[in-house]
Design an enzyme around this catalytic site. Structure first.
Site, PDB file in Angstrom:
ATOM      1  N   ASP A 121       0.877  -1.180   0.000  1.00  0.00           N
ATOM      2  CA  ASP A 121       0.000   0.000   0.000  1.00  0.00           C
ATOM      3  C   ASP A 121       0.907   1.221   0.000  1.00  0.00           C
ATOM      4  O   ASP A 121       2.110   1.112   0.271  1.00  0.00           O
ATOM      5  CB  ASP A 121      -0.879  -0.014   1.259  1.00  0.00           C
ATOM      6  CG  ASP A 121      -1.774   1.216   1.353  1.00  0.00           C
ATOM      7  OD1 ASP A 121      -2.275   1.674   0.306  1.00  0.00           O
ATOM      8  OD2 ASP A 121      -1.972   1.726   2.463  1.00  0.00           O
ATOM      9  N   SER A 122       0.317   2.373  -0.285  1.00  0.00           N
ATOM     10  CA  SER A 122       1.083   3.608  -0.202  1.00  0.00           C
ATOM     11  C   SER A 122       1.532   3.880   1.238  1.00  0.00           C
ATOM     12  O   SER A 122       2.460   4.634   1.455  1.00  0.00           O
ATOM     13  CB  SER A 122       0.221   4.773  -0.687  1.00  0.00           C
ATOM     14  OG  SER A 122      -0.988   4.804   0.034  1.00  0.00           O
ATOM     15  N   CYS A 147      -4.064  -1.112  -2.162  1.00  0.00           N
ATOM     16  CA  CYS A 147      -4.179   0.344  -2.246  1.00  0.00           C
ATOM     17  C   CYS A 147      -5.099   0.612  -3.422  1.00  0.00           C
ATOM     18  O   CYS A 147      -4.844   0.127  -4.540  1.00  0.00           O
ATOM     19  CB  CYS A 147      -2.794   0.938  -2.505  1.00  0.00           C
ATOM     20  SG  CYS A 147      -2.794   2.695  -2.859  1.00  0.00           S
ATOM     21  N   CYS A 170     -11.026   3.267  -0.630  1.00  0.00           N
ATOM     22  CA  CYS A 170      -9.702   3.705  -0.190  1.00  0.00           C
ATOM     23  C   CYS A 170      -9.380   2.844   1.017  1.00  0.00           C
ATOM     24  O   CYS A 170     -10.263   2.610   1.864  1.00  0.00           O
ATOM     25  CB  CYS A 170      -9.749   5.182   0.199  1.00  0.00           C
ATOM     26  SG  CYS A 170      -8.263   5.753   1.060  1.00  0.00           S
ATOM     27  N   HIS A 187      -7.900   3.352   3.672  1.00  0.00           N
ATOM     28  CA  HIS A 187      -8.067   3.969   4.996  1.00  0.00           C
ATOM     29  C   HIS A 187      -9.531   3.941   5.467  1.00  0.00           C
ATOM     30  O   HIS A 187      -9.792   3.935   6.661  1.00  0.00           O
ATOM     31  CB  HIS A 187      -7.663   5.445   4.953  1.00  0.00           C
ATOM     32  CG  HIS A 187      -6.196   5.712   4.956  1.00  0.00           C
ATOM     33  ND1 HIS A 187      -5.327   5.190   4.028  1.00  0.00           N
ATOM     34  CD2 HIS A 187      -5.437   6.486   5.778  1.00  0.00           C
ATOM     35  CE1 HIS A 187      -4.105   5.635   4.278  1.00  0.00           C
ATOM     36  NE2 HIS A 187      -4.140   6.427   5.333  1.00  0.00           N
ATOM     37  N   GLU A 237      -5.603   9.616   9.524  1.00  0.00           N
ATOM     38  CA  GLU A 237      -4.215   9.490   9.993  1.00  0.00           C
ATOM     39  C   GLU A 237      -4.007  10.235  11.306  1.00  0.00           C
ATOM     40  O   GLU A 237      -3.122   9.886  12.085  1.00  0.00           O
ATOM     41  CB  GLU A 237      -3.247   9.959   8.907  1.00  0.00           C
ATOM     42  CG  GLU A 237      -3.377   9.083   7.681  1.00  0.00           C
ATOM     43  CD  GLU A 237      -2.122   8.952   6.869  1.00  0.00           C
ATOM     44  OE1 GLU A 237      -1.219   9.783   7.015  1.00  0.00           O
ATOM     45  OE2 GLU A 237      -2.054   7.988   6.076  1.00  0.00           O
TER      46      GLU A 237
HETATM   47  N1  DGL Z   1      -3.897   3.847   0.104  1.00  0.00           N
HETATM   48  C1  DGL Z   1      -4.544   4.896  -0.640  1.00  0.00           C
HETATM   49  C2  DGL Z   1      -5.777   4.309  -1.334  1.00  0.00           C
HETATM   50  O1  DGL Z   1      -6.290   3.283  -0.977  1.00  0.00           O
HETATM   51  C3  DGL Z   1      -4.949   6.049   0.248  1.00  0.00           C
HETATM   52  C4  DGL Z   1      -3.783   6.871   0.750  1.00  0.00           C
HETATM   53  C5  DGL Z   1      -3.045   7.561  -0.387  1.00  0.00           C
HETATM   54  O2  DGL Z   1      -3.543   8.548  -0.936  1.00  0.00           O
HETATM   55  O3  DGL Z   1      -1.947   7.102  -0.693  1.00  0.00           O
HETATM   56  O4  DGL Z   1      -6.244   4.902  -2.282  1.00  0.00           O
END
Ligand code: DGL
Length: 284
Positions: A22-23, A85, A196, A198, A164
């Protein structure tokens, strides 16, 4: 990729880890689902915390980052890769699928399937980062399954920073959520995709605000079920008697969000490894 000769093969099982990236930390929501659906499997999770967020970046940047992170997972002997992600799934899945020597699974299709199954009035809402929404990936995936479905999508860029900060139950977050979700409710959605990684952490708040009339869908569980099927199909299962372990690596030291995710997901995270993304990794 060569399987570990001691451990691989259908009889002894394949003990190599499932690679997940993931990011940042948000993909741990997918890891939590994988742990519960596939307890025998080890997981190597890589969060690109040095470069998060991906959600406002261009397709070519997200593709480059995704290639680099996936190559670190392959260095870690990943037997298959999960793109946990939404932004990277929306923008980089086709290039990763074309280029990598292992099967790559994203989170968009599982989320779209869950939404297409859940909707009763055929009107599905999707929320995600700017990049995910702009890509139109959810609309395409939902329309492939149900061409008649109406999809109302909305980028919600303020939600990731609020999550976050750990503001999962807060008046400020509720106000921001209603600003984003009010128009979707008025438009008549009966199903909302949390597009997303999160957003599942905001599920209780979103459910409280939208009520029982809107079914909330996230990709995590459906993605884990898709991976379970994939492991059977490709004969990659770990042996049934073992307990898988979770290794978490990040490209920058963890911040307070790891504690937020840890507490909300109740994952046993252990010691965190730090990995750097070198140009060599990108070229590999
Ligand atoms: N992990 C990203 C997503 O699911 C969210 C956080 C980001 O913008 O990197 O889109």
């Amino acid at each position: 990729m060569q399987a570990n000769s001691e451990d691989s093969g259908s009889r002894r099982g394949d003990s190599r880890p499932i690679g997940v990236f993931d990011s940042g930390i948000g993909g741990l929501t997918v890891v939590a689902a994988l742990r519960s659906v596939l307890p025998n499997e080890s997981i190597y999770y890589l969060g690109d915390t040095a470069r998060v967020p991906y959600g406002g970046k261009s397709p070519s940047t997200v593709q480059r980052y995704s290639r680099e992170i996936a190559s670190l997972l392959l260095d870690g002997d990943a037997k298959t890769i999960i793109v946990a992600c939404n932004t990277a799934s929306a923008l980089a899945l086709p290039v990763l699928t074309a280029e990598l020597p292992v099967t790559v699974t994203g989170v968009i299709k599982p989320g779209a399937e869950a939404a297409a199954t859940a909707t009763r009035n055929n009107h599905i809402g999707v929320i995600g980062t700017r990049a995910t929404i702009k890509s139109g990936a959810y609309e395409r995936a939902i329309h492939e399954l149900n061409p008649q479905a109406r999809v109302t999508a909305r980028a919600c860029p303020l939600l990731v920073p609020l999550i976050e900060e750990g503001w999962l139950q807060s008046d400020v977050t509720d106000k921001v959520l209603m600003q984003y979700l009010g128009p979707l409710l008025e438009a008549g959605i009966d199903t909302l995709v949390l597009g997303c990684t999160h957003y599942p952490l905001l599920r209780p708040a979103i459910h409280r605000l939208l009520g029982d009339g809107v079914t909330l869908v996230d990709s995590a569980e459906n993605c884990a079920i898709a991976v379970r099927e994939l492991l059977v199909r490709e004969d990659l299962n770990a042996s049934s008697g073992r307990t898988g372990h979770l290794q978490v690596a990040l490209t920058d030291p963890p911040d307070a969000f790891l504690d937020v995710a840890h507490e909300a997901l109740r994952l046993d995270i252990g010691e965190i490894e730090l990995r750097s993304v070198s140009p060599a990794a990108a070229a590999a």
